[in-house]
Design a protein around this motif. Structure first.
Motif, mmCIF file in Angstrom:
data_model
loop_
_atom_site.group_PDB
_atom_site.id
_atom_site.type_symbol
_atom_site.label_atom_id
_atom_site.label_comp_id
_atom_site.label_asym_id
_atom_site.label_seq_id
_atom_site.Cartn_x
_atom_site.Cartn_y
_atom_site.Cartn_z
ATOM 1 N N GLU A 1 -69.008 41.147 -85.320
ATOM 2 C CA GLU A 1 -67.762 40.453 -85.034
ATOM 3 C C GLU A 1 -67.483 40.584 -83.538
ATOM 4 O OE1 GLU A 1 -64.439 40.202 -88.007
ATOM 5 O OE2 GLU A 1 -63.471 41.446 -86.480
ATOM 6 N N VAL A 2 -67.183 39.459 -82.905
ATOM 7 C CA VAL A 2 -66.912 39.425 -81.470
ATOM 8 C C VAL A 2 -65.637 38.632 -81.232
ATOM 9 C CG1 VAL A 2 -69.336 39.637 -80.817
ATOM 10 C CG2 VAL A 2 -68.347 37.372 -81.120
ATOM 11 N N VAL A 3 -65.033 38.846 -80.064
ATOM 12 C CA VAL A 3 -63.863 38.078 -79.659
ATOM 13 C C VAL A 3 -64.261 37.230 -78.464
ATOM 14 C CG1 VAL A 3 -61.512 38.199 -78.758
ATOM 15 C CG2 VAL A 3 -62.249 39.816 -80.526
ATOM 16 N N ALA A 4 -63.964 35.938 -78.540
ATOM 17 C CA ALA A 4 -64.282 35.007 -77.457
ATOM 18 C C ALA A 4 -62.982 34.427 -76.914
ATOM 19 C CB ALA A 4 -65.197 33.898 -77.958
ATOM 20 N N ARG A 5 -62.908 34.332 -75.594
ATOM 21 C CA ARG A 5 -61.728 33.799 -74.916
ATOM 22 C C ARG A 5 -62.119 32.589 -74.077
ATOM 23 N NH1 ARG A 5 -61.295 39.194 -75.523
ATOM 24 N NH2 ARG A 5 -59.293 40.079 -76.104
ATOM 25 N N VAL A 6 -61.151 32.000 -73.416
ATOM 26 C CA VAL A 6 -61.381 30.802 -72.607
ATOM 27 C C VAL A 6 -62.599 30.974 -71.700
ATOM 28 C CG1 VAL A 6 -60.394 29.319 -70.815
ATOM 29 C CG2 VAL A 6 -58.945 30.185 -72.643
ATOM 30 N N GLY A 7 -63.505 30.016 -71.782
ATOM 31 C CA GLY A 7 -64.711 30.019 -70.957
ATOM 32 C C GLY A 7 -65.889 30.731 -71.590
ATOM 33 N N ASP A 8 -65.652 31.502 -72.654
ATOM 34 C CA ASP A 8 -66.741 32.222 -73.310
ATOM 35 C C ASP A 8 -67.545 31.278 -74.209
ATOM 36 O OD1 ASP A 8 -65.861 34.574 -72.131
ATOM 37 O OD2 ASP A 8 -64.864 35.321 -73.947
ATOM 38 N N THR A 9 -68.823 31.603 -74.355
ATOM 39 C CA THR A 9 -69.723 30.836 -75.214
ATOM 40 C C THR A 9 -70.392 31.792 -76.192
ATOM 41 O OG1 THR A 9 -70.144 29.208 -73.478
ATOM 42 C CG2 THR A 9 -71.785 29.364 -75.227
ATOM 43 N N ALA A 10 -70.498 31.369 -77.438
ATOM 44 C CA ALA A 10 -71.193 32.151 -78.459
ATOM 45 C C ALA A 10 -72.264 31.266 -79.087
ATOM 46 C CB ALA A 10 -70.207 32.631 -79.528
ATOM 47 N N VAL A 11 -73.394 31.874 -79.424
ATOM 48 C CA VAL A 11 -74.500 31.153 -80.038
ATOM 49 C C VAL A 11 -74.807 31.780 -81.395
ATOM 50 C CG1 VAL A 11 -76.926 30.467 -79.821
ATOM 51 C CG2 VAL A 11 -75.457 30.557 -77.787
ATOM 52 N N VAL A 12 -74.899 30.938 -82.404
ATOM 53 C CA VAL A 12 -75.211 31.379 -83.761
ATOM 54 C C VAL A 12 -76.631 30.907 -84.089
ATOM 55 C CG1 VAL A 12 -74.542 31.255 -86.181
ATOM 56 C CG2 VAL A 12 -72.781 31.140 -84.405
ATOM 57 N N PRO A 13 -77.529 31.843 -84.421
ATOM 58 C CA PRO A 13 -78.890 31.443 -84.776
ATOM 59 C C PRO A 13 -78.919 30.646 -86.084
ATOM 60 C CG PRO A 13 -78.767 33.808 -84.288
ATOM 61 C CD PRO A 13 -77.359 33.298 -84.397
ATOM 62 N N PRO A 14 -79.983 29.901 -86.308
ATOM 63 C CA PRO A 14 -80.120 29.155 -87.566
ATOM 64 C C PRO A 14 -80.051 30.095 -88.775
ATOM 65 C CG PRO A 14 -81.855 28.530 -86.023
ATOM 66 C CD PRO A 14 -81.137 29.699 -85.424
ATOM 67 N N ASP A 15 -79.521 29.576 -89.877
ATOM 68 C CA ASP A 15 -79.480 30.282 -91.166
ATOM 69 C C ASP A 15 -78.712 31.601 -91.122
ATOM 70 O OD1 ASP A 15 -81.018 28.295 -92.573
ATOM 71 O OD2 ASP A 15 -82.769 29.049 -91.502
ATOM 72 N N THR A 16 -77.761 31.732 -90.201
ATOM 73 C CA THR A 16 -76.950 32.945 -90.075
ATOM 74 C C THR A 16 -75.534 32.650 -90.557
ATOM 75 O OG1 THR A 16 -78.257 33.652 -88.160
ATOM 76 C CG2 THR A 16 -76.101 34.689 -88.463
ATOM 77 N N TRP A 17 -75.035 33.457 -91.486
ATOM 78 C CA TRP A 17 -73.667 33.275 -91.976
ATOM 79 C C TRP A 17 -72.694 33.542 -90.834
ATOM 80 C CZ3 TRP A 17 -73.147 30.852 -96.368
ATOM 81 C CH2 TRP A 17 -74.140 30.948 -97.344
ATOM 82 N N HIS A 18 -71.692 32.685 -90.702
ATOM 83 C CA HIS A 18 -70.733 32.826 -89.607
ATOM 84 C C HIS A 18 -69.402 32.166 -89.954
ATOM 85 C CE1 HIS A 18 -72.802 28.986 -88.865
ATOM 86 N NE2 HIS A 18 -71.667 28.574 -88.312
ATOM 87 N N ARG A 19 -68.401 32.509 -89.178
ATOM 88 C CA ARG A 19 -67.073 31.898 -89.278
ATOM 89 C C ARG A 19 -66.286 32.313 -88.040
ATOM 90 N NH1 ARG A 19 -65.269 35.816 -93.950
ATOM 91 N NH2 ARG A 19 -64.617 37.573 -92.708
ATOM 92 N N PHE A 20 -65.168 31.651 -87.823
ATOM 93 C CA PHE A 20 -64.270 32.057 -86.741
ATOM 94 C C PHE A 20 -62.836 31.870 -87.201
ATOM 95 C CE2 PHE A 20 -65.037 27.556 -85.998
ATOM 96 C CZ PHE A 20 -63.756 27.066 -85.776
ATOM 97 N N THR A 21 -61.943 32.621 -86.567
ATOM 98 C CA THR A 21 -60.520 32.543 -86.853
ATOM 99 C C THR A 21 -59.771 32.555 -85.534
ATOM 100 O OG1 THR A 21 -60.865 33.801 -88.891
ATOM 101 C CG2 THR A 21 -58.598 33.633 -88.101
ATOM 102 N N ASN A 22 -58.739 31.743 -85.439
ATOM 103 C CA ASN A 22 -57.873 31.778 -84.272
ATOM 104 C C ASN A 22 -57.036 33.050 -84.372
ATOM 105 O OD1 ASN A 22 -55.878 31.550 -82.352
ATOM 106 N ND2 ASN A 22 -55.261 29.484 -82.902
ATOM 107 N N THR A 23 -57.321 34.026 -83.516
ATOM 108 C CA THR A 23 -56.578 35.286 -83.501
ATOM 109 C C THR A 23 -55.694 35.401 -82.262
ATOM 110 O OG1 THR A 23 -58.531 36.378 -82.566
ATOM 111 C CG2 THR A 23 -58.198 36.556 -84.958
ATOM 112 N N GLY A 24 -55.434 34.262 -81.633
ATOM 113 C CA GLY A 24 -54.539 34.234 -80.485
ATOM 114 C C GLY A 24 -53.117 33.902 -80.910
ATOM 115 N N ASP A 25 -52.230 33.812 -79.921
ATOM 116 C CA ASP A 25 -50.820 33.498 -80.168
ATOM 117 C C ASP A 25 -50.534 32.000 -80.154
ATOM 118 O OD1 ASP A 25 -50.193 36.210 -80.319
ATOM 119 O OD2 ASP A 25 -49.901 36.340 -78.141
ATOM 120 N N GLY A 26 -51.439 31.214 -79.587
ATOM 121 C CA GLY A 26 -51.258 29.767 -79.496
ATOM 122 C C GLY A 26 -52.447 29.048 -80.106
ATOM 123 N N ASP A 27 -52.572 27.771 -79.773
ATOM 124 C CA ASP A 27 -53.679 26.972 -80.295
ATOM 125 C C ASP A 27 -55.027 27.487 -79.814
ATOM 126 O OD1 ASP A 27 -52.106 25.205 -81.733
ATOM 127 O OD2 ASP A 27 -52.125 23.647 -80.177
#
Length: 123
Positions: free
Chosen positions: A76-102
């Motif tokens: 589990e990682v936290v990404a902020r403005v300007g950050d990039t994350a890469v998910v390999p093929p066939d890897t379970w993943h999801r994301f949630t907005n954990t900020g205060d705004g959009d």
């Protein structure tokens, strides 16, 4: 386009043509537009995000606004403005907005067709 001409005329696809019904998120599937990639342009409120899922190809995310908590496999990682994350093929993943705004994030699928398996469907 002429039958002997394999060039594509430049065009703009209006956002409203890509908007998911009842959502602020846009879905672009490349196969319908002569593109080799697909993407979601996500706009989520705090607490929102997709369920656990995977794709048979790489997915790359870039955060444009807000903060996302991302699960990639067992990590589990936290990404902020300007950050990039890469998910390999066939890897379970999801994301949630954990900020205060959009959260605004582009989710690029390395495929002209979106293929997704949801964890709830796999059980």
């Amino acid at each position: 386009m002429d039958a002997d001409d394999d060039t594509v005329s430049p065009r703009v696809i209006p956002a409203d043509a890509l908007r998911l019904p009842g959502s602020r998120t846009l879905r672009f599937e490349g196969v319908h537009h002569g593109s080799g990639v697909s993407f979601f342009l996500v706009t989520n409120s705090p607490g929102q995000g997709p369920g656990l899922h995977r794709h048979p190809y790489t997915e790359t995310w870039s955060v444009l606004e807000g903060r996302a908590t991302i699960r990639i496999g067992e990590h589990e990682v936290v990404a902020r403005v300007g950050d990039t994350a890469v998910v390999p093929p066939d890897t379970w993943h999801r994301f949630t907005n954990t900020g205060d705004g959009d959260l605004r994030m582009i989710c690029i699928h390395a495929s002209p067709v979106m293929i997704q398996e949801n964890a709830d469907d796999a059980r």
